[in-house]
Design an enzyme around this catalytic site. Structure first.
Site, PDB file in Angstrom:
ATOM      1  N   CYS A  14     -12.573  63.487  87.519  1.00  0.00           N
ATOM      2  CA  CYS A  14     -12.129  62.228  86.932  1.00  0.00           C
ATOM      3  C   CYS A  14     -10.605  62.206  87.035  1.00  0.00           C
ATOM      4  CB  CYS A  14     -12.639  62.037  85.502  1.00  0.00           C
ATOM      5  SG  CYS A  14     -12.039  63.191  84.275  1.00  0.00           S
ATOM      6  N   CYS A  88     -12.489  58.293  89.530  1.00  0.00           N
ATOM      7  CA  CYS A  88     -11.233  58.697  90.186  1.00  0.00           C
ATOM      8  C   CYS A  88     -10.913  57.797  91.367  1.00  0.00           C
ATOM      9  CB  CYS A  88     -11.247  60.172  90.580  1.00  0.00           C
ATOM     10  SG  CYS A  88     -12.360  60.590  91.919  1.00  0.00           S
ATOM     11  N   CYS A  92     -10.293  60.658  95.522  1.00  0.00           N
ATOM     12  CA  CYS A  92     -11.138  61.816  95.793  1.00  0.00           C
ATOM     13  C   CYS A  92     -11.310  61.991  97.299  1.00  0.00           C
ATOM     14  CB  CYS A  92     -12.509  61.636  95.155  1.00  0.00           C
ATOM     15  SG  CYS A  92     -12.435  61.571  93.361  1.00  0.00           S
TER      16      CYS A  92
END
Length: 140
Positions: A14, A88, A92
Site C-alpha cells: 500500500c 498503491c 507498483c
C-alpha cells in the site's frame, strides 16, 4: 525424500505500509505460519505504523507494535509469487510471471480504532481465503 511443495511468497503493498498492508501481512504470518513467506512494503512509507491499526490487531491477539513501514523495492516484487496491492496505484512495479491482486479496501489513515475494526475484519477474511488457495494445510 518426498517432494515438498515450494513455500509460496506474498507481498502486500500500500502507499504508506502503515495500515492495510501491515494488517494483511500480520494476519498471513499469524494464520499460515511458516507455510507462506510474507512481505509488506509501501510506495511512500510512513514513519510509523498507524497506532489504531496496532490497537485493532492487538484486540485479536496479534502484536505488530515492533513493525516499521518498509519501502517497496523491485527486489521484493521479484522475490514474490503473489503481489497484493491496496491502493498503491501505478507505483507498483509489474513483472511477468507474477500474480497480481488488487484488494480495494478503505484506507485506515487518520481513522480511530472503531473505523479500523471493519477494515481489519475484511482483511482477515481475504487472507483466510488466500491461504486456502495458495497454502492449504498439509495432509497427514
Amino acid at each position: 525424500m518426498p517432494d515438498t511443495p515450494r513455500q509460496p511468497s506474498v507481498l502486500f503493498v500500500c502507499v504508506h505500509n502503515a495500515g492495510r498492508s501491515q494488517m494483511a501481512a500480520a494476519f498471513l504470518t499469524h494464520l499460515a505460519g511458516d507455510r507462506v513467506q510474507v512481505r509488506s512494503a509501501g510506495s511512500a512509507p510512513a514513519g510509523t505504523v498507524n497506532p489504531a491499526v496496532v490497537e485493532a490487531l492487538a484486540e485479536v491477539g496479534i502484536d505488530i507494535s515492533a513493525e516499521v513501514p518498509k519501502v517497496l523495492t523491485v527486489e521484493a516484487v521479484q522475490a514474490s509469487d503473489v503481489v497484493i496491492t491496496m491502493g498503491c496505484g501505478d507505483t507498483c512495479p509489474v513483472f511477468p510471471g507474477k500474480r497480481y491482486l488488487d484488494w480495494r479496501l478503505p484506507d485506515p489513515a487518520g481513522q480511530g480504532v472503531d473505523a479500523v475494526r471493519p477494515i481489519r475484519d475484511e482483511i482477515e477474511e481475504r487472507v483466510r481465503a488466500l491461504i486456502t488457495e495458495i497454502a492449504p494445510p498439509a495432509r497427514a
